[in-house]
Motif scaffolding. Sequence first.
Motif, PDB file in Angstrom:
ATOM      1  N   GLY A 171      11.779  -3.487  -0.706  1.00  0.00           N
ATOM      2  CA  GLY A 171      10.363  -3.802  -0.642  1.00  0.00           C
ATOM      3  C   GLY A 171       9.931  -4.216   0.744  1.00  0.00           C
ATOM      4  O   GLY A 171      10.164  -3.508   1.722  1.00  0.00           O
ATOM      5  N   SER A 208       0.684  -0.743  -9.374  1.00  0.00           N
ATOM      6  CA  SER A 208       2.130  -0.949  -9.294  1.00  0.00           C
ATOM      7  C   SER A 208       2.791   0.271  -8.667  1.00  0.00           C
ATOM      8  O   SER A 208       2.271   1.394  -8.733  1.00  0.00           O
ATOM      9  N   PHE A 209       3.945   0.070  -8.051  1.00  0.00           N
ATOM     10  CA  PHE A 209       4.548   1.133  -7.240  1.00  0.00           C
ATOM     11  C   PHE A 209       4.867   2.426  -7.995  1.00  0.00           C
ATOM     12  O   PHE A 209       4.798   3.509  -7.403  1.00  0.00           O
ATOM     13  N   ASN A 243       5.332   3.466 -16.876  1.00  0.00           N
ATOM     14  CA  ASN A 243       5.723   2.125 -16.459  1.00  0.00           C
ATOM     15  C   ASN A 243       5.873   1.294 -17.727  1.00  0.00           C
ATOM     16  O   ASN A 243       4.894   0.801 -18.285  1.00  0.00           O
ATOM     17  N   HIS A 280       3.418  -3.107  -2.896  1.00  0.00           N
ATOM     18  CA  HIS A 280       3.645  -2.054  -3.903  1.00  0.00           C
ATOM     19  C   HIS A 280       3.432  -0.668  -3.286  1.00  0.00           C
ATOM     20  O   HIS A 280       4.173   0.278  -3.597  1.00  0.00           O
ATOM     21  N   LYS A 313      -0.482  -6.070  -3.248  1.00  0.00           N
ATOM     22  CA  LYS A 313      -0.922  -4.677  -3.360  1.00  0.00           C
ATOM     23  C   LYS A 313      -0.269  -3.770  -2.323  1.00  0.00           C
ATOM     24  O   LYS A 313       0.298  -2.714  -2.662  1.00  0.00           O
ATOM     25  N   THR A 335       7.890  -4.856 -11.454  1.00  0.00           N
ATOM     26  CA  THR A 335       7.516  -3.469 -11.732  1.00  0.00           C
ATOM     27  C   THR A 335       6.194  -3.382 -12.482  1.00  0.00           C
ATOM     28  O   THR A 335       5.415  -2.442 -12.278  1.00  0.00           O
ATOM     29  N   GLY A 383       3.683  -5.164 -11.956  1.00  0.00           N
ATOM     30  CA  GLY A 383       2.624  -5.283 -10.953  1.00  0.00           C
ATOM     31  C   GLY A 383       1.817  -6.552 -11.086  1.00  0.00           C
ATOM     32  O   GLY A 383       0.644  -6.591 -10.662  1.00  0.00           O
TER      33      GLY A 383
END
Length: 661
Positions: free
Chosen positions: A324, A209-210, A235, A369, A366, A199, A201
């Motif tokens: 994912g 990050s997502f 985050n 994410h 990348k 999370t 990233g």
Amino acid sequence: MEIHRRARPSSLTANEESVDPSKQPKANGSSFPAPSRRAINSPYAPPTTSTTDAILLKVIQLLLTTAAVWFVYLIVAVNSPEHQIQTDLGSASESLRGSNSIQLKVGKADPTANAAAKDQIEQVRNDFYMRYGGKAEATAMLKRGLLTFEKRIPPQADSARRATADRFLSTIIQHEQEVESQQKDAPEFVMAFAGYSVTVGRGNYFNQSFPFIMERILSPVFGQSPLGIKLTVRNSAIGGIPSFPYGWCLPNFLGEDAHGVSWDYAMNEGNGASGLESYIRQSLMSPNSPPLFVLVDVNSKPRLEILQTYADLGYLPDPVALGGKDAVNPKLLSLPEKDRPEGLQGWDEWGAPKGSPGQSSWHPKKKHHEVMGWMLAMHMLDAVDLALDIMGGNANWREDVMKREESIKGVFKAGDYEEVALPPPVTDVKKTGIESLLHGAPIGKDESKWHMHRISCRTSFLPNISGHLESIIESGMTKDDEDMLQSRPDSLFDDGWVMDVGKVERETKQKVMKYGGLGYIDMKTALYGIPSSGTLNLVLPYELPVTEPVKTDSPASKYFNAVVLCEVNEKRGDKECNMLADLTFEVGGVTVPRDAVSRIHGAASYLKKDICIHVMIPDDAVLSLKNGNEFGLAVDVTVTGSEVSRENGACSISHVIWEHT
């Protein structure tokens, strides 16, 4: 000696004062004007023959008739269904937000604004379709990569999407009703993400990050009229940690205003579900409970079953499981780069410069994410779409939302019990020795309803929104303003415990700084001590309201149920400090026997290392005075292991957790 907590506010307003009855003026005293002895004609007296009297009589009769009609109207209105709805809503608001009354606005959303928002949603959907290979391919990816959980007993189709839509609408209602909220420019919806390196990233820039991908997609939609909601994404993930002790400190890391929380610890916790369930139960104690819960894992059947169970019971009305790269059609990834959909081009590229720390096979790259962020955004976008339908289709949508919200809150009630009631746990954590801290305990003899005592946390890990470890330190810590990434001299530890980072953490952060920091905000700082550091003096404040005077010599066990201390989670070799053997504790003025300190197994572990200990509160431990009118529990920690050194691994404390009775 007695300590008095601040008195509860009385029913008087801020401008009123209580009055001593003995000092009130008497009705027949000089403080009141004497009653007039002038004769007053009764409206019911016989009429006179004068024209003026006749007119006066007619006026009085008309006034009486008007008053009688108004009185009848009030009786009818009080017993009308509309009044009953308003009364019920007032009661619902009181139970949800502590308000004594509520006056809801009425009206549909502006049709033009609603249509414009709908157009924007459709545009975002089309962007998603084009980005991932067309509508059919993108929809199939979303179905594989994001799982929802509808309540099955009784079956309630689309209940999860409606619950999420109601969350957004509820923030609008709350903003309209609360003065504090109205001081903000717009209602705010907070999504707070927890977890570890995935999370965070790692291998990419932090803002790639997502969670932040989702924020950038949804913020324009949320902010547009008629919603006008500010979407805030935090985050707060920390690289290389387990779900506990983090789970005891959710308000510290995520904030007490979070509407949504996430769990991302699958790589560390195997296929088990006990850590997830304990974490869920902690999140259900938050002010905005129940949260929109996001499980970052679609592969663990036990964990998915936990989400479904809590959805069926009504405790999590709209949880989701987020996957994912497995959601992506492998056939698309096998295509030549130029023939892939836009969102899958550059699939094997990292967002950060080549060679940056964290560019490992287990970390998402990348574009991975981006897939996660888009899938979560599309799920929430469906709920936004429904929210617009609700606002535009019913002038009394606020009433309906409040009723549904009250229905959800009703699940958390158990008869006359005033606190939050939870279901019996599914998983078994008895072997940990701290079941009440993880799952709670039955309410009296009723095994069908459980409750959790108030749990407080202070931590030195970052990012920390509130409740830093230093706030409970009375003495024994060396003040040091040097950069945390600079190595500390040994002499500094002779003056007290030192806030520092471990060797591995420092080396990792120094590597990251070579690339400009990559935007990361997490850091595993902790208090470190060796024998020459002396005693660290802590006072754990009692953080529940107290209505009676409390004596300082009262048994501490009357107010405090458990104390847990955790060390920083890092492997430092076989000679590192052993919290059981190398630390001595004094709690409430009483030395804690060695056999009253135990390691917590299976609940707070990282790389098979248990990092937390449970310190029993002695029966004769007493309370301590804190800041004049507050009290707490004194906990003194001393390194007594003669072999403990910085070179081998100093003793460390990163989290202090305590349970109230």
